[in-house]
Design an enzyme around this catalytic site. Sequence first.
Site, PDB file in Angstrom:
ATOM      1  N   HIS A   1      22.493  32.618  31.151  1.00 36.74           N
ATOM      2  CA  HIS A   1      23.639  33.072  30.363  1.00 36.74           C
ATOM      3  C   HIS A   1      23.345  33.086  28.861  1.00 36.74           C
ATOM      4  O   HIS A   1      22.508  32.326  28.379  1.00 36.74           O
ATOM      5  CB  HIS A   1      24.847  32.171  30.648  1.00 36.74           C
ATOM      6  CG  HIS A   1      25.128  32.015  32.103  1.00 36.74           C
ATOM      7  ND1 HIS A   1      24.629  30.965  32.842  1.00 36.74           N
ATOM      8  CD2 HIS A   1      25.829  32.797  32.963  1.00 36.74           C
ATOM      9  CE1 HIS A   1      25.028  31.089  34.102  1.00 36.74           C
ATOM     10  NE2 HIS A   1      25.746  32.194  34.201  1.00 36.74           N
TER      11      HIS A   1
ATOM     12  N   SER B   1      29.964  34.653  36.482  1.00 33.09           N
ATOM     13  CA  SER B   1      29.885  33.599  35.463  1.00 33.09           C
ATOM     14  C   SER B   1      29.815  34.148  34.049  1.00 33.09           C
ATOM     15  O   SER B   1      30.087  33.413  33.098  1.00 33.09           O
ATOM     16  CB  SER B   1      28.671  32.705  35.725  1.00 33.09           C
ATOM     17  OG  SER B   1      27.474  33.463  35.741  1.00 33.09           O
TER      18      SER B   1
ATOM     19  N   ASP C   1      21.353  29.117  28.420  1.00 28.18           N
ATOM     20  CA  ASP C   1      20.597  28.419  29.463  1.00 28.18           C
ATOM     21  C   ASP C   1      19.567  29.401  30.029  1.00 28.18           C
ATOM     22  O   ASP C   1      19.126  30.312  29.323  1.00 28.18           O
ATOM     23  CB  ASP C   1      21.517  27.834  30.540  1.00 28.18           C
ATOM     24  CG  ASP C   1      22.396  28.888  31.224  1.00 28.18           C
ATOM     25  OD1 ASP C   1      22.089  30.094  31.112  1.00 28.18           O
ATOM     26  OD2 ASP C   1      23.373  28.502  31.888  1.00 28.18           O
TER      27      ASP C   1
END
Length: 361
Positions: free
Chosen positions: A324, A42, A321
């Site tokens: 990340h 991600s 978040d």
Amino acid sequence: MGCESKTWLILSLVTVMVASIMQHSTVLGESQVPCIFVFGDSLSDSGNNNNLPTSAKANFLPYGIDFPATFPTGRYSNGRNPIDKIAQLLGFQEFIPPFANLNGSDILKGVNYASGSAGIRKESGSQLGHNVNLGLQLLHHRAIVSRIAHKLGGLDKAKQYLSQCLYYVNIGTNDFEQNYFLPNVFNTSRMYTPKQYAKVLIHQLSHYLQTLHHFGARKSVLVGLDRLGCIPKLRVNGSCVEDKNDAVFLFNDQLKSLVDQFNKKILTDSKFIFINSTSIIHDKSVGFAVTHHGCCPTNEKGKCIRDGIPCKNRNEYVFWDGIHTTESANLVTAITSYNSSNPAIAYPTNIKHLVQSNTIN
């Protein structure tokens, strides 16, 4: 240092990046490498998970709130991720397209295979749903190489072309955060000590990198893992969990050693560099004011709550978040990876010098 000074310092790095782009891409469309291929999770995903049956996706607001598009793309940040910015520094005028949505894109300029929740091990992140683990990413790359060979008139010509490209590999976070650190879901922490687990991961990664070499890769960037014990999701009472950091450091040390082995003994016709991401965004001199929690309201998994209202002073936050980083932090990572002369960060050289190096085909 006051908040205004810190924000100024971060924003001044934007000026540095723009100057670098102008310096190295004086002709529209000119780039320092013909293509970039991205492998990872991600931290690099640009939309490959959007249509997968998984909770590991970011194709909803507030993700992408600062991205130059009219809708979230699937990037796990408020804006661009590090490889987006590295591509800009290398002179690319467009983002490297995700494999899942090529839509007639010029594959000769590269493909992004990264998938949220994916790991080196195929089971990592699987409890969240489907992902494209590193082994599957290599299968996708093999299909792309075949298409490039068809375009260029044969596999030998394709490999010659691909030897000039950049290969960016940033993976391993989920092998810890979505595997080893979840003893109630996976048994890896009962099977291996942290040192043994790092060795197992590096051994498997080495096999995958040699497969990439077989398909023409000669210039590769291997990105080390962040201090996972310090990400907001895994902090305990606001403090870092040092045993989790120690596990990551074991992996990073072995990854750096792998770079040495490849460069000096195993794949001597290639160039590999190691980027130590832990030494970049956590450097206090950079000037981020908020490092302990993310900018957007999050759920128990550390993801932004759909349509949640994020903070306004996003340039002052390291984390977007619970896992990340923000676009501002990604900008710092990209610039430092590209031109740092500090061997503790970019070893044995930086991305700029890597792409300028000559390799033996």
